[in-house]
Write a protein that holds these residues in place. Structure first.
Motif, PDB file in Angstrom:
ATOM      1  N   THR A   1     -38.266 -16.037  39.821  1.00 28.93           N
ATOM      2  CA  THR A   1     -37.165 -14.842  38.891  1.00 28.93           C
ATOM      3  C   THR A   1     -36.967 -16.879  37.786  1.00 28.93           C
ATOM      4  O   THR A   1     -36.681 -16.181  36.723  1.00 28.93           O
TER       5      THR A   1
ATOM      6  N   ILE B   1     -38.562  -6.890  37.126  1.00 25.41           N
ATOM      7  CA  ILE B   1     -39.959  -7.685  37.402  1.00 25.41           C
ATOM      8  C   ILE B   1     -40.574  -7.156  36.153  1.00 25.41           C
ATOM      9  O   ILE B   1     -41.407  -5.979  37.683  1.00 25.41           O
TER      10      ILE B   1
ATOM     11  N   THR C   1     -34.793  -6.551  41.670  1.00 27.80           N
ATOM     12  CA  THR C   1     -36.108  -7.068  41.719  1.00 27.80           C
ATOM     13  C   THR C   1     -36.676  -5.852  40.543  1.00 27.80           C
ATOM     14  O   THR C   1     -37.522  -5.851  40.206  1.00 27.80           O
TER      15      THR C   1
END
Length: 484
Positions: free
Chosen positions: A361, A469, A466
């Motif tokens: 990240t 992502i 997440t």
């Protein structure tokens, strides 16, 4: 840690920098760190053996775990086979065993802790009184003639697993007579199998000595009284009372030998663990000790009130009816250490996953050696906990070890991740992990439930953080369009 380069990456760089490759490198490091984990298990076993040697040294001199089997009345008789007319008459001596109709055991147990080096063992001194009543021996079931019963050779026998710990001379008050006990199981013990009380191999999962095992051999430890002319055919019942001062360690067990067996036991030990086929009726346990009472009818056991050496009762049948109390230590440091080490793999996975997510990240790079440093620090927690617990106890050891490791990892990750906030997040996570582990260790009955809920909760957090992502391009240089 290195910063992203502006030059065009080579194919090898792409492979090394791909998250898929990083995932396998991190997994390899976690597996590599299982080597010190296995060494920690071995260290726990070694420390257990050292403690076991100290325990055996103390108990061997003071008194071992005590098991009391008896009293039982042994009366020899003559069994005749064949006939005088056919000139094949044979006479063989047999032994009949009779158990008391009523058996009452009252005892006061005074405890203390004996030390050998850094190790301690609970020991006790007990004043017991065994009293009750025998009914007149009945030989009718075996067809024995009155003239063949050898009343004058009768013996009263009590088996005690460690007779060296008897503190004073023992006498039995038999009706109105007083008869002294002699060492050993007596001359009649060879007429049938007699229980032999001997310790078995030490347990690898606990610190206390194991339960006493009874083996089927014709010798053992105990005391006997020769009643001589105190047993007579015309007497209908016999009252007995036996005061017994006995030392021991860690546990005391009894066998319900009476048609009705009642045991009253008072002690100043505040952490009893009641064991066996019967639990006491409404025991009173306070910080000053415990009071326990058992009342056991003979219908609950698997052997009769009398038998002959023709058909003796197997040893294990009698011992399976044992009951009693262990002087339980509230926290077994080695057992706790062994349980906590089992969570090392899971904690490594969770911690490395957080570091990896920061890589993904924040566009950071954490070197595999830095992962390894964090993993070694986490493994050091278990070593510190074990070493300190031998001196300060489990609770203080856990607090000190977890505080030291959390402080170390937090400071290190602040530097590695180049931000106090990121390192603080890792530190908070470590606090949560070790707090969670403490709750799991303290709640053994709910450890599976707590473990399942905790693992599910962490997975839910990771999936939530997440969810946006793009794993095909986590750096975000080529974001995927929604709906692709």
């Amino acid at each position: 840690m290195s910063s992203p380069s502006n030059s065009s990456p080579t194919p090898i760089d792409r492979i090394l920098n791909s998250q898929f490759t990083r995932f396998f490198i991190i997994g390899f490091l976690i597996l590599l760190l299982q080597i010190p984990t296995l060494m920690l298990f071995g260290l726990v076993n070694d420390r257990q053996k050292v403690r076991q040697a100290a325990v055996e040294d103390i108990t061997g001199k003071w008194g071992k775990q005590q098991v009391i089997v008896g009293p039982r009345l042994l009366v020899p008789y003559i069994k005749r086979t064949g006939s005088a007319e056919k000139k094949n008459l044979k006479s063989v001596q047999k032994v009949a065993t009779f158990l008391p109709n009523d058996l009452n055991i009252a005892g006061k147990m005074q405890t203390e802790k004996r030390h050998r080096g850094i190790f301690q063992v609970p020991v006790y001194t007990t004043d017991l009184t065994l009293s009750g009543q025998f009914e007149a021996p009945d030989f009718s079931a075996w067809g024995v003639q009155k003239a063949d019963i050898q009343w004058n050779r009768a013996e009263l026998m009590i088996q005690i697993s460690d007779t060296r710990a008897i503190s004073d001379q023992v006498n039995v008050k038999w009706n109105k007579a007083t008869v002294p006990f002699d060492p050993g199981l007596g001359k009649l013990q060879s007429g049938g199998k007699i229980l032999s009380l001997s310790p078995i191999a030490p347990s690898q999962t606990g610190s206390r000595l194991p339960k006493t095992q009874l083996t089927s051999i014709n010798s053992g430890s105990g005391i006997h009284a020769r009643l001589n002319n105190q047993l007579k055919a015309e007497t209908k019942s016999y009252q007995f009372s036996i005061p017994l001062q006995l030392r021991g360690s860690e546990s005391m067990d009894f066998i319900p030998m009476g048609k009705l067996t009642q045991v009253h036991l008072d002690s100043d030990w505040a952490n009893p663990s009641f064991q066996g086929n019967w639990l006491p009726e409404k025991p009173e346990v306070t910080k000053d000790g415990f009071k326990a009472k058992w009342q056991i009818p003979f219908l609950g056991r698997n052997f009769p009130q009398q038998w002959s050496s023709d058909r003796p009762i197997a040893d294990d049948v009698i011992y399976k009816s044992s009951f009693g109390v262990d002087l339980f230590s509230p926290v077994d440091n080695y057992h706790m250490a062994e349980r906590s080490i089992k969570y090392n793999f899971l904690f490594l996975v969770l911690t490395f996953a957080v570091l990896w997510l920061f890589e993904v990240t924040a566009g950071l790079r954490v070197h595999p050696l830095q992962y390894l440093m964090v993993g070694v620090a986490m493994s050091m927690f278990y070593l510190l906990q074990l070493a300190i617990s031998e001196h300060l106890g489990f609770h203080y050891a856990y607090a000190i070890a977890s505080f030291a490791v959390v402080l170390l990892i937090t400071g290190y990750t602040m530097s590695v991740l180049r931000a106090k906030r990121r390192g603080g997040i890792v530190g908070v996570m470590q606090v949560c992990l070790y707090s969670y582990l403490y709750v799991v260790l303290a709640s053994q009955d709910y450890s599976l439930l707590l473990g399942s809920i905790g693992l599910f909760g962490f997975l839910a957090i990771v999936m939530f953080l997440t969810r946006r992502i793009d794993w095909f391009n986590p750096s975000g240089t080529q974001p995927r369009l929604e709906g692709d």
